[in-house]
Scaffold this motif. Sequence first.
Motif, PDB file in Angstrom:
ATOM      1  N   SER A 170      27.725 -65.167  29.664  1.00 48.31           N
ATOM      2  CA  SER A 170      28.143 -64.289  30.758  1.00 48.31           C
ATOM      3  C   SER A 170      28.930 -65.055  31.819  1.00 48.31           C
ATOM      4  O   SER A 170      29.786 -64.485  32.503  1.00 48.31           O
ATOM      5  CB  SER A 170      26.922 -63.626  31.392  1.00 48.31           C
ATOM      6  OG  SER A 170      26.045 -64.599  31.933  1.00 48.31           O
ATOM      7  N   CYS A 221      25.799 -55.304  34.126  1.00 44.87           N
ATOM      8  CA  CYS A 221      26.576 -56.235  33.305  1.00 44.87           C
ATOM      9  C   CYS A 221      27.678 -56.868  34.150  1.00 44.87           C
ATOM     10  O   CYS A 221      27.930 -56.466  35.296  1.00 44.87           O
ATOM     11  CB  CYS A 221      27.161 -55.521  32.095  1.00 44.87           C
ATOM     12  SG  CYS A 221      28.501 -54.387  32.473  1.00 44.87           S
ATOM     13  N   GLU A 222      28.374 -57.837  33.582  1.00 46.34           N
ATOM     14  CA  GLU A 222      29.358 -58.624  34.320  1.00 46.34           C
ATOM     15  C   GLU A 222      30.473 -57.778  34.945  1.00 46.34           C
ATOM     16  O   GLU A 222      30.924 -58.055  36.058  1.00 46.34           O
ATOM     17  CB  GLU A 222      29.992 -59.679  33.401  1.00 46.34           C
ATOM     18  CG  GLU A 222      29.002 -60.628  32.769  1.00 46.34           C
ATOM     19  CD  GLU A 222      28.430 -60.102  31.469  1.00 46.34           C
ATOM     20  OE1 GLU A 222      27.815 -60.893  30.752  1.00 46.34           O
ATOM     21  OE2 GLU A 222      28.605 -58.892  31.173  1.00 46.34           O
ATOM     22  N   TYR A 280      27.501 -66.037  23.163  1.00 45.58           N
ATOM     23  CA  TYR A 280      28.053 -65.262  24.274  1.00 45.58           C
ATOM     24  C   TYR A 280      27.542 -65.841  25.584  1.00 45.58           C
ATOM     25  O   TYR A 280      26.350 -66.068  25.755  1.00 45.58           O
ATOM     26  CB  TYR A 280      27.643 -63.796  24.121  1.00 45.58           C
ATOM     27  CG  TYR A 280      27.637 -63.002  25.404  1.00 45.58           C
ATOM     28  CD1 TYR A 280      28.819 -62.675  26.047  1.00 45.58           C
ATOM     29  CD2 TYR A 280      26.438 -62.573  25.959  1.00 45.58           C
ATOM     30  CE1 TYR A 280      28.805 -61.947  27.227  1.00 45.58           C
ATOM     31  CE2 TYR A 280      26.409 -61.840  27.113  1.00 45.58           C
ATOM     32  CZ  TYR A 280      27.607 -61.530  27.756  1.00 45.58           C
ATOM     33  OH  TYR A 280      27.589 -60.817  28.908  1.00 45.58           O
ATOM     34  N   THR A 300      23.027 -58.406  30.321  1.00 45.72           N
ATOM     35  CA  THR A 300      23.945 -57.907  29.293  1.00 45.72           C
ATOM     36  C   THR A 300      23.646 -56.449  28.951  1.00 45.72           C
ATOM     37  O   THR A 300      22.492 -56.017  28.943  1.00 45.72           O
ATOM     38  CB  THR A 300      23.838 -58.769  28.025  1.00 45.72           C
ATOM     39  OG1 THR A 300      24.037 -60.130  28.381  1.00 45.72           O
ATOM     40  CG2 THR A 300      24.896 -58.361  27.008  1.00 45.72           C
ATOM     41  N   ILE A 328      22.870 -60.718  36.727  1.00 40.13           N
ATOM     42  CA  ILE A 328      23.571 -60.165  35.565  1.00 40.13           C
ATOM     43  C   ILE A 328      22.609 -59.937  34.408  1.00 40.13           C
ATOM     44  O   ILE A 328      21.746 -60.765  34.128  1.00 40.13           O
ATOM     45  CB  ILE A 328      24.701 -61.116  35.118  1.00 40.13           C
ATOM     46  CG1 ILE A 328      25.712 -61.276  36.242  1.00 40.13           C
ATOM     47  CG2 ILE A 328      25.381 -60.602  33.854  1.00 40.13           C
ATOM     48  CD1 ILE A 328      26.699 -62.390  36.009  1.00 40.13           C
TER      49      ILE A 328
END
Length: 337
Positions: free
Chosen positions: A93, A172-173, A91, A126, A124
């Motif tokens: 970001s 988060c994003e 993953y 997660t 950022i």
Amino acid sequence: MPPKGRNQYLDKFIDTVKTFPIEQLSGKNTFRNNINKLEWDAIENLKNDESIIIKEADKGSAVVIMDREYYKSLCLSVLENSTYYEKQPSYESKEVMQKLKTIINEYGQQLTEKETKYLLSFNIKTSNFYGLPKIHKSQTIKDKCKISESTYINVTSPDDLTIRPIVAGPTCETHRISNLLDILLKPYISKVHSYIRDTVDFLNTIPEKINPQSILVSFDVTNLYSNIPHDLRLTAIEHWIDKFPNLLHDRFSKDFVLKSLQLILENNYMHFNDIIYKQKLGTAMGTKVAPTYATLVLGYLEEKLYSNIQDKFGHDYETFIRKSWKRYAPIVHTNSP
């Protein structure tokens, strides 16, 4: 300060606060602990005990202490449901932020420099997944409460306890674009036929007189946030924007709203137990726009219901209710946290 004369109790409270002798609180030894040292030590021991998890109950404001492995099994029972979640081997970001940047470049030309910076430039982190125990739905716990004479209930790993999944992502994003969409879509909520703002609004909505034989009925959508199909979301939100185009700020286009919402729903990543998961269906309970979005989806489904009633019976919804049951009972729903 609110203007005087609206409420005598509010006026009295404000006057009391304004005249409170605050200087008496500035001396030493003014504040005293309301718990003793033994109680403080007990709290510290609980906080540092890695074998347990302490969570607030989903409803009722109770404190729930659970065995860590038991709590983990409850969370995994949700996350391992392949209908809603899937594990991610990797993953990045940066990929999500690049998608957001593309949307802004193509559909957000009217954003100010400050707004663009707000949406794209921040540290950022997660999202994390956690669960709130639904003790109010556990029959095992209910039965224990009935026979207990204490405020402390001891139930070891009840097999009928479930959790409410929460995705906590304050940085988060998609958090900031979600916040923006919540601001843009909130004006549409008042257009939902059954929208109730709060308790006072509900009391102002219900009839002054009802048939004594009337029955108050409520409906609950099981796991609403995680059960809204992605294709329905675009249809529902587009419906409201097209129906009330003047409610959308003229600096923002329908395409910007729909593309941004799609980004939020399709890029919901979270950590749990050192594993990354992605939510496949619905929206995360925790993202800012979720309550507004869910309310508008239900409102759209209601309008389809009213339309079907009118086509079938030749009356609008309220006339149909009156002619069928000789009473009026408004449907009410709210998805506020």
